[in-house]
Each structure stands twice: as structure tokens, then as C-alpha cells.
Design an enzyme around this catalytic site. Structure first.
Site, PDB file in Angstrom:
ATOM      1  CG  ASN A  11      -1.688   1.221   1.430  1.00  0.00           C
ATOM      2  OD1 ASN A  11      -1.747   2.037   0.459  1.00  0.00           O
ATOM      3  ND2 ASN A  11      -2.373   1.300   2.605  1.00  0.00           N
ATOM      4  CE  LYS A  13      -0.324   3.473   4.637  1.00  0.00           C
ATOM      5  NZ  LYS A  13      -0.315   3.534   6.209  1.00  0.00           N
ATOM      6  CG  HIS A  97      -5.824   1.935   5.146  1.00  0.00           C
ATOM      7  ND1 HIS A  97      -5.427   2.938   5.965  1.00  0.00           N
ATOM      8  CD2 HIS A  97      -4.977   1.016   4.820  1.00  0.00           C
ATOM      9  CE1 HIS A  97      -4.335   2.476   6.352  1.00  0.00           C
ATOM     10  NE2 HIS A  97      -4.062   1.560   5.382  1.00  0.00           N
ATOM     11  CD  GLU A  99      -3.173   5.551   6.687  1.00  0.00           C
ATOM     12  OE1 GLU A  99      -3.130   5.685   5.452  1.00  0.00           O
ATOM     13  OE2 GLU A  99      -2.265   5.079   7.303  1.00  0.00           O
ATOM     14  CD  GLU A 169      -3.655  -2.537   7.266  1.00  0.00           C
ATOM     15  OE1 GLU A 169      -2.487  -2.668   7.059  1.00  0.00           O
ATOM     16  OE2 GLU A 169      -4.362  -1.465   7.020  1.00  0.00           O
ATOM     17  N   GLY A 175       2.065   2.278  10.865  1.00  0.00           N
ATOM     18  CA  GLY A 175       3.248   3.528  10.571  1.00  0.00           C
ATOM     19  C   GLY A 175       3.920   3.782  11.863  1.00  0.00           C
ATOM     20  CB  SER A 215       4.765  -1.698  12.254  1.00  0.00           C
ATOM     21  OG  SER A 215       4.369  -0.280  12.495  1.00  0.00           O
TER      22      SER A 215
HETATM   23  P1  PGA Z   1       2.618   0.419   7.747  1.00  0.00           P
HETATM   24  O1  PGA Z   1       1.092   0.487   6.962  1.00  0.00           O
HETATM   25  O2  PGA Z   1       3.061  -0.883   7.201  1.00  0.00           O
HETATM   26  O3  PGA Z   1       3.458   1.712   7.360  1.00  0.00           O
HETATM   27  O4  PGA Z   1       2.404   0.290   9.095  1.00  0.00           O
HETATM   28  C1  PGA Z   1       0.135  -0.462   6.833  1.00  0.00           C
HETATM   29  C2  PGA Z   1      -0.901   0.072   6.285  1.00  0.00           C
HETATM   30  O5  PGA Z   1      -1.398   1.066   6.658  1.00  0.00           O
HETATM   31  O6  PGA Z   1      -1.719  -0.519   5.408  1.00  0.00           O
END
Ligand code: PGA
Length: 255
Positions: A11, A13, A97, A99, A169, A175, A215
């Protein structure tokens, strides 16, 4: 137990210009080689969908999108329809997601429309669920995940359900460098599979891949990917660099 092929999805982003995206996609295609023992999907931003698609053509790496609007077309300024994605040979789409939920106000009901629309349009949803830190600390993790799964998948038929991909997640792990322990992740994954068996059937639930996201890195992936109900990863940060993403693919292949 059904064997589920592992899936590693990147992803990206809101990162990478089309030129940078093409460069990274080329490196990922090279790292993936002709391997078919792991499914690989990359989800660049919309502005790079077409150019990355051209790089992926003829490779085993599949093209994903990070969102869609459930309608076919119309007055939805700034949105992208399933038809537009299909026209660019997109096969997978991330939906719900955290976000999108937290920063753009997406509700379970709206996400449900997107899931139904994706399935109707031959796009495989990577449907995301997960609790916040406050919810985990309040002991509400399973309840929150249950609500998201049940509301997000409402009206999905048994046959279409086999095309679903779920991503668990935990919001507090995205992140942040804080990864869920394998036990924490496995517990929720097994719970989600149990919910899927109730919503659909046990054989269908055994077919659906449940990815972990938050992460995931080459260092912690082998342990996570060794869990019974963890069928791959949805990778943010570590998908922005071919080396770490390639290592995650290798880790998934070894499981
Ligand atoms: P990350 O993001 O691996 O940077 O924690 C995962 C995601 O948001 O899909």
C-alpha cells in the site's frame, strides 16, 4: 485445512510520482521474478495506476488501487469508479483502510457499498478492519472488529465471498513501528475466520485470506506469517523500497 497461498500487498499510500512509481515497480517485478508461490499486489496512487500497470504487464505482480467510489459514473468530484479501474487492468482494491475511516469519515455503511460494488465489478476487495489503541485498552478489540466485519460484508453472497481478502490492521500499529505480537494478531485473525464461517460457511472461511497489516517488516514477518490464520501482509512503509518488499515476498514464500 485448506492451503491458502500467501499474499503480500504493498500500500503505497500518497507516495511516489508516476516516474518514481514506475522505477519502484520495475524493481519489484525484477525481485518477484517468475515466482508463483506467493501472490503479490502493489497499490500505487491513482496518478501512477496506468504507468505502473504497463510495467506489471506480463509479470506475476498484480495491480491494486487504494480506494474506489461505489457508483459507476456521475457527479462525484474527485472520485474514481470501478469501471475506470478495470479499464486500467486493476484487479485488487483496498477498501475501508483505517486512514480512510479516521481522516475521511468513511463509515461501515459506505465501505459496505464499496465492497459490494468491487465484487460486482470483478475487483477483489482488500477489506481492512482494526481497532484503535483506546479500543484495545478498553478490551473492545473483538467487538469492534466484529462490527466492522459484519457491517462491511453485509449482503455479500457466499459465492462472491471467496474473492474477498481481509486485512486486519490494528490502528495503533500502522506506521508506528509498534507491531502486534504474534499472539495478539493470531487471536484476532482466528476470530475473524470464525466470523466468516458464520457469515458464509466454514469451507468459504477457510479459503479467504486474512492479511496482517501494521509495521510489518522483514524482521518481524517470519513469525507473523507462521501463524495459522495469518495469510500474508498489507505493507505500508516497507513496501516503498524494493529491497524490504522483496524480503517480505521471500519471507512469505518460505511459509
Ligand atoms: P505500515 O502501514 O506497514 O506502514 O504500518 C500498513 C497499512 O497502513 O496498510
Amino acid at each position: 485445512m485448506t492451503h491458502r497461498k500467501k499474499l503480500i500487498a504493498g500500500n503505497w499510500k500518497m507516495n511516489k510520482t508516476p516516474a518514481d512509481a514506475v522505477a519502484l515497480a520495475r524493481e519489484i517485478v525484477a525481485a518477484a521474478g517468475q515466482r508463483t508461490d506467493v501472490d503479490i499486489v502493489i497499490c500505487p496512487p491513482f496518478t501512477a495506476t496506468e504507468s505502473v500497470g504497463k510495467v506489471l504487464d506480463g509479470s506475476t505482480v498484480k495491480l491494486g488501487a487504494q480506494n474506489l467510489h461505489p457508483e459507476k459514473s456521475g457527479a462525484f468530484t474527485g472520485e474514481i469508479s470501478p469501471d475506470m479501474l478495470r479499464a486500467l487492468f486493476v484487479s485488487h482494491v483496498i477498501l475501508g483502510h483505517s486512514e480512510r475511516r479516521a481522516l475521511f469519515g468513511e463509515t461501515d455503511a459506505f465501505i459496505n457499498l464499496k465492497v459490494l460494488s468491487a465484487l460486482k465489478n470483478q475487483l477483489r476487495p482488500i477489506f481492512c478492519v482494526g481497532e484503535t489503541l483506546a479500543e484495545r485498552e478498553a478490551g473492545a478489540t473483538l467487538k469492534v472488529v466484529q462490527t466492522q466485519v459484519e457491517a462491511g460484508l453485509e449482503g455479500v453472497g457466499r459465492e462472491a465471498a471467496a474473492d474477498l481478502i481481509i486485512a486486519y490492521e490494528p490502528v495503533w500499529a500502522i506506521g508506528t513501528g509498534k507491531v502486534a505480537t504474534t499472539a495478539q494478531a493470531q487471536e484476532v485473525h482466528a476470530f475473524i475466520r470464525m466470523l466468516l464461517a458464520k457469515l458464509f460457511t466454514e469451507p468459504v472461511a477457510q479459503k479467504i485470506r486474512i492479511l496482517y497489516g501494521g509495521s510489518m517488516k522483514p524482521a518481524n514477518a517470519p513469525e507473523l506469517l507462521a501463524q495459522t490464520d495469518i495469510d500474508g501482509g498489507l505493507i505500508g512503509g516497507a513496501s516503498l523500497e524494493a529491497r524490504s518488499f522483496g524480503e517480505l515476498i521471500t519471507a512469505a514464500a518460505a511459509k
